[in-house]
Enzyme design. Structure first.
Site, PDB file in Angstrom:
ATOM      1  N   CYS A   2      -2.040   8.838   8.082  1.00 31.45           N
ATOM      2  CA  CYS A   2      -2.109   9.369   9.433  1.00 31.45           C
ATOM      3  C   CYS A   2      -3.290   8.736  10.170  1.00 31.45           C
ATOM      4  O   CYS A   2      -4.358   8.540   9.591  1.00 31.45           O
ATOM      5  CB  CYS A   2      -2.272  10.878   9.513  1.00 31.45           C
ATOM      6  SG  CYS A   2      -0.890  11.776   8.798  1.00 31.45           S
ATOM      7  N   ARG A  27      -1.462   3.252   9.341  1.00 33.50           N
ATOM      8  CA  ARG A  27      -1.814   4.431   8.565  1.00 33.50           C
ATOM      9  C   ARG A  27      -0.660   5.404   8.407  1.00 33.50           C
ATOM     10  O   ARG A  27      -0.771   6.404   7.705  1.00 33.50           O
ATOM     11  CB  ARG A  27      -2.996   5.150   9.224  1.00 33.50           C
ATOM     12  CG  ARG A  27      -4.217   4.281   9.400  1.00 33.50           C
ATOM     13  CD  ARG A  27      -5.337   5.070   9.992  1.00 33.50           C
ATOM     14  NE  ARG A  27      -5.825   6.068   9.064  1.00 33.50           N
ATOM     15  CZ  ARG A  27      -6.767   5.849   8.172  1.00 33.50           C
ATOM     16  NH1 ARG A  27      -7.339   4.684   8.091  1.00 33.50           N
ATOM     17  NH2 ARG A  27      -7.155   6.803   7.353  1.00 33.50           N
ATOM     18  N   TRP A  79       2.043  10.093   8.834  1.00 38.07           N
ATOM     19  CA  TRP A  79       2.690   9.855   7.541  1.00 38.07           C
ATOM     20  C   TRP A  79       2.954  11.255   7.007  1.00 38.07           C
ATOM     21  O   TRP A  79       2.022  11.990   6.666  1.00 38.07           O
ATOM     22  CB  TRP A  79       1.770   9.071   6.605  1.00 38.07           C
ATOM     23  CG  TRP A  79       2.474   8.597   5.372  1.00 38.07           C
ATOM     24  CD1 TRP A  79       3.148   7.422   5.214  1.00 38.07           C
ATOM     25  CD2 TRP A  79       2.591   9.298   4.124  1.00 38.07           C
ATOM     26  NE1 TRP A  79       3.673   7.349   3.937  1.00 38.07           N
ATOM     27  CE2 TRP A  79       3.349   8.479   3.256  1.00 38.07           C
ATOM     28  CE3 TRP A  79       2.142  10.530   3.657  1.00 38.07           C
ATOM     29  CZ2 TRP A  79       3.661   8.851   1.942  1.00 38.07           C
ATOM     30  CZ3 TRP A  79       2.461  10.901   2.361  1.00 38.07           C
ATOM     31  CH2 TRP A  79       3.206  10.065   1.518  1.00 38.07           C
ATOM     32  N   ASN A 105      -5.498  14.594  10.079  1.00 38.30           N
ATOM     33  CA  ASN A 105      -5.168  13.726   8.944  1.00 38.30           C
ATOM     34  C   ASN A 105      -5.671  14.448   7.703  1.00 38.30           C
ATOM     35  O   ASN A 105      -6.834  14.806   7.633  1.00 38.30           O
ATOM     36  CB  ASN A 105      -5.880  12.373   9.144  1.00 38.30           C
ATOM     37  CG  ASN A 105      -5.884  11.521   7.891  1.00 38.30           C
ATOM     38  OD1 ASN A 105      -5.091  11.727   6.971  1.00 38.30           O
ATOM     39  ND2 ASN A 105      -6.768  10.547   7.858  1.00 38.30           N
ATOM     40  N   GLY A 106      -4.783  14.667   6.734  1.00 40.74           N
ATOM     41  CA  GLY A 106      -5.183  15.370   5.515  1.00 40.74           C
ATOM     42  C   GLY A 106      -4.240  16.526   5.240  1.00 40.74           C
ATOM     43  O   GLY A 106      -3.115  16.554   5.751  1.00 40.74           O
ATOM     44  N   GLU A 475       0.546  -7.935  -9.833  1.00 43.78           N
ATOM     45  CA  GLU A 475       0.416  -8.005  -8.384  1.00 43.78           C
ATOM     46  C   GLU A 475       1.676  -8.616  -7.765  1.00 43.78           C
ATOM     47  O   GLU A 475       2.121  -8.190  -6.694  1.00 43.78           O
ATOM     48  CB  GLU A 475      -0.854  -8.807  -8.016  1.00 43.78           C
ATOM     49  CG  GLU A 475      -1.121  -8.950  -6.535  1.00 43.78           C
ATOM     50  CD  GLU A 475      -1.239  -7.639  -5.760  1.00 43.78           C
ATOM     51  OE1 GLU A 475      -1.336  -6.559  -6.368  1.00 43.78           O
ATOM     52  OE2 GLU A 475      -1.201  -7.698  -4.513  1.00 43.78           O
ATOM     53  N   LYS A 479       3.964  -6.757  -4.942  1.00 43.70           N
ATOM     54  CA  LYS A 479       4.252  -7.346  -3.624  1.00 43.70           C
ATOM     55  C   LYS A 479       5.755  -7.430  -3.392  1.00 43.70           C
ATOM     56  O   LYS A 479       6.239  -7.193  -2.286  1.00 43.70           O
ATOM     57  CB  LYS A 479       3.647  -8.771  -3.503  1.00 43.70           C
ATOM     58  CG  LYS A 479       2.155  -8.816  -3.337  1.00 43.70           C
ATOM     59  CD  LYS A 479       1.661  -8.387  -1.979  1.00 43.70           C
ATOM     60  CE  LYS A 479       1.078  -7.040  -1.911  1.00 43.70           C
ATOM     61  NZ  LYS A 479      -0.014  -6.556  -2.602  1.00 43.70           N
ATOM     62  N   GLU A 482       7.119  -3.595  -2.900  1.00 42.23           N
ATOM     63  CA  GLU A 482       6.775  -2.902  -1.657  1.00 42.23           C
ATOM     64  C   GLU A 482       7.140  -3.717  -0.421  1.00 42.23           C
ATOM     65  O   GLU A 482       7.455  -3.164   0.618  1.00 42.23           O
ATOM     66  CB  GLU A 482       5.298  -2.488  -1.636  1.00 42.23           C
ATOM     67  CG  GLU A 482       4.321  -3.632  -1.695  1.00 42.23           C
ATOM     68  CD  GLU A 482       2.861  -3.178  -1.632  1.00 42.23           C
ATOM     69  OE1 GLU A 482       2.580  -2.018  -1.370  1.00 42.23           O
ATOM     70  OE2 GLU A 482       1.989  -4.044  -1.851  1.00 42.23           O
ATOM     71  N   HIS A 498       9.624  -7.488 -27.449  1.00 44.47           N
ATOM     72  CA  HIS A 498       9.477  -6.106 -27.925  1.00 44.47           C
ATOM     73  C   HIS A 498      10.379  -5.163 -27.144  1.00 44.47           C
ATOM     74  O   HIS A 498      10.160  -3.956 -27.142  1.00 44.47           O
ATOM     75  CB  HIS A 498       8.019  -5.678 -27.851  1.00 44.47           C
ATOM     76  CG  HIS A 498       7.138  -6.482 -28.751  1.00 44.47           C
ATOM     77  ND1 HIS A 498       7.084  -6.292 -30.107  1.00 44.47           N
ATOM     78  CD2 HIS A 498       6.328  -7.532 -28.485  1.00 44.47           C
ATOM     79  CE1 HIS A 498       6.267  -7.180 -30.645  1.00 44.47           C
ATOM     80  NE2 HIS A 498       5.791  -7.950 -29.664  1.00 44.47           N
ATOM     81  N   LYS A 593      -1.158   2.462   4.838  1.00 42.50           N
ATOM     82  CA  LYS A 593      -2.188   1.541   4.362  1.00 42.50           C
ATOM     83  C   LYS A 593      -3.210   2.225   3.459  1.00 42.50           C
ATOM     84  O   LYS A 593      -3.620   1.685   2.453  1.00 42.50           O
ATOM     85  CB  LYS A 593      -2.891   0.932   5.573  1.00 42.50           C
ATOM     86  CG  LYS A 593      -3.979  -0.071   5.238  1.00 42.50           C
ATOM     87  CD  LYS A 593      -3.376  -1.397   4.884  1.00 42.50           C
ATOM     88  CE  LYS A 593      -4.420  -2.426   4.497  1.00 42.50           C
ATOM     89  NZ  LYS A 593      -3.852  -3.442   3.613  1.00 42.50           N
TER      90      LYS A 593
HETATM   91  O1  M6R Z   1      -7.712   0.722   0.286  1.00 38.04           O
HETATM   92  P1  M6R Z   1      -7.520   0.535  -1.176  1.00 38.04           P
HETATM   93  O2  M6R Z   1      -7.812  -0.856  -1.633  1.00 38.04           O
HETATM   94  O3  M6R Z   1      -8.263   1.543  -2.006  1.00 38.04           O
HETATM   95  O4  M6R Z   1      -5.976   0.761  -1.422  1.00 38.04           O
HETATM   96  C1  M6R Z   1      -5.439   0.748  -2.703  1.00 38.04           C
HETATM   97  C2  M6R Z   1      -3.945   0.767  -2.655  1.00 38.04           C
HETATM   98  O5  M6R Z   1      -3.480   1.877  -1.968  1.00 38.04           O
HETATM   99  C3  M6R Z   1      -3.359  -0.499  -2.009  1.00 38.04           C
HETATM  100  O6  M6R Z   1      -3.801  -1.645  -2.647  1.00 38.04           O
HETATM  101  C4  M6R Z   1      -1.823  -0.443  -2.062  1.00 38.04           C
HETATM  102  O7  M6R Z   1      -1.373  -0.539  -3.384  1.00 38.04           O
HETATM  103  C5  M6R Z   1      -1.178  -1.513  -1.194  1.00 38.04           C
HETATM  104  N1  M6R Z   1       0.095  -1.013  -0.772  1.00 38.04           N
HETATM  105  C6  M6R Z   1      -0.968  -2.796  -1.916  1.00 38.04           C
HETATM  106  O8  M6R Z   1      -0.319  -3.755  -1.161  1.00 38.04           O
END
Ligand code: M6R
Length: 598
Positions: A2, A27, A79, A105-106, A475, A479, A482, A498, A593
């Site tokens: 948010c 956000r 969000w 927000n929260g 990673e 990527k 998501e 395995h 984010k």
């Molecule tokens: O702001 P932060 O680096 O703490 O965020 C961590 C994760 O939320 C962030 O890396 C998330 O996994 C992204 N969607 C990755 O692309």
């Protein structure tokens, strides 16, 4: 999660709130809304979906009502947590008399009992959200108290973590507070701002006050404000910080998406990550040397850079090094002693699980070093030592440049512990140039686009790598999942036989990360095992292998630096698959984010 923006000043609040929401959309983009008050009118507009839907509605209204403007306004990008994605659940929420408007927000954890109490007193609720109790509770106190005291009394009754901004139509005042969720204040020539993040008002001012938990700020007029801490009950005079981020950094500029802009910034970002204050870096290196062990914590992509850190520190420093995703950290805490050094990594510095892990460690007397991108974020304020990754604003929900910046800084720390700081700087400069050339290479980009086309219709893919390439496989899978909604799973090459290999069928795409290392041969054997079971094998590495079905060649670097080199190709792959599938790469579904709720 948010985004909040608020403004009180001489400029048109509608424009400022809309601009702010555009910057905060990363956000949360389930819905957006604003409330703007002019001398005699209130405009409350809410829309489900992205901020552009709200913008369209505002323009429509402006076309019919040329007076759609005001001096005070609040806005919110949501969000969803409590209540589905509807206009009624979109913020701002309001009191029965529609004089008090709130963005939040929260989570208000005790909202059910508060709602019950307020309903008994005759308040009518129109949404399913936890937030709506806030304007009603303020309205209830308002029967006896001033706006300021009513807000204070209300905030004191809320359980949970939150950032809140309240607009009082009657007095034209704005009050904001935070507890656990981000809220920063901007001081402009023409007025005052509150927002979840600095880029929301960066085109108007770079003068910022970082609010702490329990701070309540009251905008008296366009220039005057009072900050009081609700816990200490003290009125505070807080430092005004000058932010170095430029407004251009927070804009897409000539690029169609933030994702591609941020990937293109990687060469610069690697160099900037190496711009560290020598003294602080040395202190951190000494802390590592003196510690009984090092333990990394983070979430998501930042977690993958921590895993890479664990591999590097264990194998090259010979130090006992642990890692846990922040949400699982409490299980490992009992095994850590006071001489452990905790390294927390976060782009936003506001990820709730990372903050909680840090707080738990600090309670046990463990020293915390954090690697953070956002200046003034909560993590920077609760850590003992802070190293900024200097990546500049990252707006795409998918972390790209921040990952490379985190890895670069971890590598620099490694070199500093080995008393080879300058060599680390030199090597980072070199790889920054090499990645720069790669990103400009038209053939390389064409190849990635070709692969993206091919992979845009697949449902599953696997990613395999060994040793330092293992964090890269994780990673890669993240990527791809998501960014392109393709199911992707990462495995250490050695794990294949395995169980995983049972999933391989004719045509199953498998990405194999390679680098010049003693593990290369074993990884190639794994690739052949996959291919002989029908897999379509895609290699990423320094030397083209003829048996592969597809191969992306990257410049040859030492194994440590392959941690950086092998990543941009997969980030670009995720970007171009998203485009092929018509997905907005900056705002993939269901994500936000910064994860500020559990
Ligand atoms: O702001 P932060 O680096 O703490 O965020 C961590 C994760 O939320 C962030 O890396 C998330 O996994 C992204 N969607 C990755 O692309």
């Amino acid at each position: 999660m948010c985004g909040i923006i608020a403004y009180k000043g001489k400029e048109n609040a509608v424009q400022i709130v809309m601009d702010g929401l555009r910057h905060l959309e990363y956000r949360g983009y389930d819905s957006a809304g604003l409330c703007v008050v002019s001398k005699n009118k209130t405009f409350l507009i809410k829309k489900t979906g992205k901020v552009e839907n709200l913008l369209r509605e505002v323009k429509k209204k402006q076309a019919h009502d040329e007076m759609l403007e005001g001096e005070i306004g609040i806005g919110h990008s949501r969000w969803a947590t409590h209540g589905s994605v509807t206009e009624a659940n979109a913020h701002p929420h309001f009191s029965c008399d529609q004089k008090i408007f709130v963005v939040h927000n929260g989570i208000v954890e005790n909202y059910e009992s508060l709602k019950e109490e307020l309903v008994k007193k005759g308040h009518r609720f129109v949404s399913e959200t936890d937030t709506e109790v806030i304007p009603h509770l303020i309205e209830e106190y308002r029967k006896k108290y001033s706006f300021v005291i009513s807000c204070e009394k209300t905030f004191n009754r809320l359980d949970g973590l939150f950032a809140i901004v309240v607009l009082d139509k009657e007095t034209g005042q704005i009050i904001g507070t935070r507890k656990g969720s981000p809220l920063v204040m901007g001081i402009g020539n023409q007025g005052l701002f509150l927002a979840s993040d600095i880029p929301a008002f960066l085109d108007k001012t770079n003068k910022v006050i970082f609010l702490d938990d329990g701070d309540m700020v009251h905008f008296i007029n366009n220039q005057e404000y009072i900050i009081r801490n609700l816990i200490s009950k003290k009125t505070l005079k807080k430092k005004i910080n000058i932010i170095k981020w430029t407004k251009e950094e927070a804009e897409k500029g000539k690029y169609p998406h933030f994702m591609i802009k941020e990937i293109k910034e990687i060469p610069e970002v690697i160099k900037k990550a190496a711009w560290q204050d020598k003294k602080t870096l040395k202190s951190v290196a000494n802390l590592i040397k003196k510690s009984s062990s090092v333990f990394f914590v983070a979430c998501g992509t930042a977690g993958h850079s921590c895993l890479a850190g664990q591999y590097l520190f264990s194998s090259l420093l010979g130090r006992r090094t642990g890692f846990s995703v922040a949400s699982e950290f409490k299980n490992f805490l009992p095994a850590l002693d006071k001489k452990t050094l905790l390294i927390a990594v976060s782009q936003s510095g506001e990820t709730i699980d990372t903050l909680e892990a840090v707080r738990m460690a600090k309670e046990k007397g463990i020293k915390v070093v954090s690697l953070v991108n956002v200046m003034g974020s909560t993590l920077t304020r609760i850590s003992d030592y802070v190293l900024m990754i200097n990546a500049g604003p990252e707006k795409c929900v998918l972390a790209t440049k921040s990952y490379l910046a985190q890895l670069s800084l971890i590598i620099l720390i490694l070199f500093a512990v080995l008393d080879k700081h300058s060599e680390g700087e030199r090597e980072l400069k070199k790889i920054s140039r090499q990645i720069g050339l790669l990103l400009e290479d038209k053939k390389f980009i064409a190849q990635i686009k070709q692969l993206a086309k091919k992979l845009s219709s697949v449902d599953h893919l696997f990613v395999i790598g060994r040793s330092y390439n293992y964090p890269t496989t994780l990673e890669t899978a993240l990527k791809i999942k998501e960014g392109c909604y393709v199911h992707a799973e990462a495995f250490a090459g050695g794990e294949l036989k395995h169980g995983v290999i049972a999933l391989i069928e004719k045509g199953t795409p498998c990405i194999i990360h390679l680098s010049k290392s003693e593990e290369e041969e074993n990884t190639l054997i794994n690739a052949m095992e996959l291919q002989s079971r029908g897999a379509y094998i895609i290699g990423i590495g320094p030397e083209k292998k003829k048996d592969f079905d597809f191969f992306i060649t990257v410049p040859e670097v030492s194994e440590i630096f392959s941690l950086l080199m092998n990543v941009p190709p997969i980030q670009l792959l995720s970007y171009y698959i998203a485009l092929e599938k018509g997905i907005d790469p900056d705002k993939p579904r269901n994500l936000a984010k910064s994860v500020t709720v559990k």
